[in-house]
Design an enzyme around this catalytic site. Structure first.
Site, mmCIF file in Angstrom:
data_model
loop_
_atom_site.group_PDB
_atom_site.id
_atom_site.type_symbol
_atom_site.label_atom_id
_atom_site.label_comp_id
_atom_site.label_asym_id
_atom_site.label_seq_id
_atom_site.Cartn_x
_atom_site.Cartn_y
_atom_site.Cartn_z
ATOM 1 N N HIS B 96 0.861 -1.311 0.047
ATOM 2 C CA HIS B 96 -0.180 -0.123 0.025
ATOM 3 C C HIS B 96 0.830 1.213 -0.109
ATOM 4 O O HIS B 96 2.008 1.190 0.853
ATOM 5 C CB HIS B 96 -0.802 0.057 1.340
ATOM 6 C CG HIS B 96 -1.420 1.254 1.490
ATOM 7 N ND1 HIS B 96 -2.607 1.957 0.600
ATOM 8 C CD2 HIS B 96 -1.614 2.329 2.276
ATOM 9 C CE1 HIS B 96 -2.890 2.881 1.027
ATOM 10 N NE2 HIS B 96 -2.695 3.046 2.175
ATOM 11 N N HIS B 98 0.840 5.945 -1.047
ATOM 12 C CA HIS B 98 0.393 7.013 -1.564
ATOM 13 C C HIS B 98 1.025 7.627 -2.562
ATOM 14 O O HIS B 98 1.208 9.017 -2.631
ATOM 15 C CB HIS B 98 0.224 7.904 -0.172
ATOM 16 C CG HIS B 98 -0.929 7.680 0.879
ATOM 17 N ND1 HIS B 98 -1.847 8.374 1.281
ATOM 18 C CD2 HIS B 98 -1.106 6.480 1.596
ATOM 19 C CE1 HIS B 98 -2.613 7.728 2.282
ATOM 20 N NE2 HIS B 98 -2.023 6.561 2.506
ATOM 21 N N ASP B 121 0.636 -5.449 -20.715
ATOM 22 C CA ASP B 121 1.705 -6.137 -20.251
ATOM 23 C C ASP B 121 1.234 -6.850 -18.929
ATOM 24 O O ASP B 121 1.878 -7.716 -18.549
ATOM 25 C CB ASP B 121 2.960 -5.554 -20.340
ATOM 26 C CG ASP B 121 3.582 -5.421 -21.623
ATOM 27 O OD1 ASP B 121 3.008 -5.846 -22.688
ATOM 28 O OD2 ASP B 121 4.508 -4.265 -21.921
ATOM 29 N N HIS B 172 -8.475 7.295 -1.455
ATOM 30 C CA HIS B 172 -7.587 6.860 -0.317
ATOM 31 C C HIS B 172 -6.119 6.691 -1.239
ATOM 32 O O HIS B 172 -5.209 7.468 -1.501
ATOM 33 C CB HIS B 172 -8.055 5.636 0.452
ATOM 34 C CG HIS B 172 -6.828 5.156 1.356
ATOM 35 N ND1 HIS B 172 -7.446 4.427 2.490
ATOM 36 C CD2 HIS B 172 -5.585 5.564 1.633
ATOM 37 C CE1 HIS B 172 -6.217 4.173 3.369
ATOM 38 N NE2 HIS B 172 -5.125 4.992 2.565
ATOM 39 N N TYR B 230 8.133 -14.058 -23.006
ATOM 40 C CA TYR B 230 8.784 -13.060 -22.508
ATOM 41 C C TYR B 230 9.575 -13.630 -21.367
ATOM 42 O O TYR B 230 9.044 -14.363 -20.651
ATOM 43 C CB TYR B 230 7.827 -11.959 -22.136
ATOM 44 C CG TYR B 230 8.566 -10.813 -21.660
ATOM 45 C CD1 TYR B 230 8.893 -9.601 -22.210
ATOM 46 C CD2 TYR B 230 8.663 -10.498 -20.231
ATOM 47 C CE1 TYR B 230 9.438 -8.361 -21.814
ATOM 48 C CE2 TYR B 230 9.336 -9.579 -19.723
ATOM 49 C CZ TYR B 230 9.813 -8.462 -20.604
ATOM 50 O OH TYR B 230 10.535 -7.250 -19.937
#
Lengths: 232, 232, 232, 232
Positions: B96, B98, B121, B172, B230
């Site tokens: 998480h 910001h 991708d 958020h 890939y």
């Protein structure tokens, strides 16, 4: 050894964070740290580049703007700092920068609207952009009047300087404060980040509403007050 | 020596990538790494700045949010991580932040539309911005409810958390996950880059359509699934 | 010691410039360098992060996409490089990135209009954004078809690949080339800078016209051709 | 040892600040420093990358563009520098870059409006964007004509080159000057910062008016003239 050595050191270190955090170039900013017991604060000398600044250059000034210790001229914004220390009795440090996004909002003459939790983690109000100073105030004791306008606006708008630790001086830039000089600098970085996010948010969706009350309060009180549960 | 030493190390290293990748300032983020066998995860302690974070500060928590090992308080977002581990059984790490562009999209309340192959991708869907949490959920067990909203939205929208390893919590910011903590952090950086590109794309051409199906699939299946060609 | 050691070294160094110039994160790009005498080129292996890349990882491939030397799988974009080497006989290097501004223009599906001398110092045409690949081309030999679309578009539009050393693959990103791998990378950085300037220019003044012919030619021929007087 | 060693050193150091301040990539800029007593200036050689530049590469040129000392070809913009030294008798250094925001304004063909005190700390006028050069001037002695256009525009517009130490050459980019080469570079960085702030300001509020006269003068005269009280 000066009795203000620790205060100067605190002030010096907080100032040196400004270029590290990308908040200033050249001499575009100043931080001060207060010693309430002795009624003085330490502040950056005027016009000294950060890469040349030394601890012993820091100037000690009282709340009536008299130099108490130091050989250099204090920041040209000293009277604004003094006014804030006098009228916001709980703050320990003040910071002023010309950081890019905060200045853009100040030049645009707009409050930074609260649109997310990054903002609400720090304050529940829009970040206020002050009204214009009168010509008389500008031509008079300008830096003192700038401090007065911040304090008066907070009174008029019912803003609590212990919650809202930042303001945009219209057409100029941000002043931030906090319980210490380090916290004042932290708040300048938060303001810059929040200002950047807000500019982009409105670019993506010009109709973005402000945050709802429950979410504002949830995030603010996660980090502040007696029921805070953020941090150690 | 703790039996969770390797897990703590993995968690620590993934956390330390966040400031290196420019995804956080101060304490604005957290990463966790799971140990499925023991039913626990390692997570950053709450409010500790990255430059002070040490391996031994990492907290071990079980899926019911009990601290199993560690002296510090775990991240305030711990319950969101726990909920995701419980309901997305194949993920190994959660992140998480910001970060600026991801937050801007979350504040704008918009999915990030898939407009190019950098996006394809990694996933073939728009990056979902969740609906608003109810006031009751915000005032209740907020971080748990945030996890629940992610999981419920994926169910409702038919999104596969093994393909779509990211979501924007409205107002958020981003949560991302992946087969490891390192991959969760990688996904946060991808999300930030894709969000930046998308903002600029719509700035240049507000009428940009989303990617056509063949191109979405071509790029996604170049890198994923049994016909991927890939990588090594 | 491989007979391609110098070629691998050139390719390696050009690849390592990409993260230094801020043009890639993770594995989002690849550079190749050609050896026309031996009919081969050196290219980055697929999916290897720059910080782990070593000279000996570089793969040697011929123009029909056969691996001539190396134990790793070459870049997934190898066939596009091969096609360009085959059909643009004077180029020495090819570079592909997902740099932010170039991708934004590619996603927007717009040529980057020539509006200033930074652009004209390098080419006198708009930087072309290719038309869309057909579904058949995408589902078929995709990377080969991407190379073909670049070459065909240059033929159709009468663009000279020795002047216009760059193109935007629609919805994907930039391919650039030049007389060496280093020059190809240089062109990717120029394209990114020019794309950033163009986005900002239109943000400031949406009515900005393209550059007049005399100024285009003045700047281009200061640096190119027999009357060039730029450089040593 | 050359009699111009100190001048070359000053010129070299000022040039090396350009990449450090993020104002140039590759060879996109040049700085010169004047020696009025000897009627010469030191300037960067043409097309030399900053990371390869050495003090001894700096070229000494007189005001009629004759190379007085040095084995390398001077900057292709030398005649513009010479013209400015000849006609702005109080300046000590000249700087030219292709910095992103300054170029964007130059390409947009717009003066940068004065909207804040960061701008007013340095000059009270809008930063002028010159009119277009005629085709004859472009095809003729282009760099000389560029210098002439700067000087003529300042005369026509009544701008004082000791206050307004910068101009945008339309479709090209910024030229700045100052009492020394270092000050000229400083002004380029200020121009870039002010251009960035102005672009963002108008993005946030397209109706932003220019600064009122009292505030312009207050900030300018805090730092300039006999009543200045900024700095040491």
């Amino acid at each position: 050894m000066s009795k203000y050595q620790a205060l100067k050191q605190e002030c010096y270190e907080a100032n040196m964070q400004l270029p590290e955090l990308g908040l200033v170039i050249f001499t575009f900013g100043n931080v001060s740290a207060v010693d309430r017991e002795n009624g003085v604060f330490a502040i950056k000398p005027s016009g000294v580049p950060y890469e040349k600044l030394k601890v012993e250059d820091i100037v000690i000034v009282d709340f009536d703007n008299n130099v108490v210790e130091g050989t250099m001229r204090p920041s040209s914004d000293t009277k604004t700092h003094a006014y804030l220390y006098k009228h916001f009795p709980h703050i320990g440090g003040v910071c002023h920068t010309h950081s890019t996004y905060a200045v853009a909002w100040a030049q645009a003459g707009k409050d930074i609207p609260i649109m997310g939790t990054t903002h609400a983690d720090h304050l529940t109000a829009d970040i206020p952009c002050l009204p214009e100073l009168s010509d008389a105030a500008i031509q008079g004791d300008y830096e003192h009047e700038t401090g007065r306008l911040i304090v008066d606006t907070f009174l008029t708008e019912g803003l609590d300087p212990e919650e809202v630790e930042m303001a945009l001086v219209k057409n100029h830039g941000p002043f931030t404060w906090g319980k210490s000089a380090e916290k004042a600098v932290y708040n300048s970085a938060v303001l810059e980040a929040v200002g950047h996010m807000a500019q982009l948010t409105l670019n993506i969706n010009p109709e973005t509403p402000t945050l709802k009350q429950t979410l504002k309060e949830k995030h603010y009180y996660r980090k502040h007050g007696k029921n805070a549960y953020y941090g150690q």
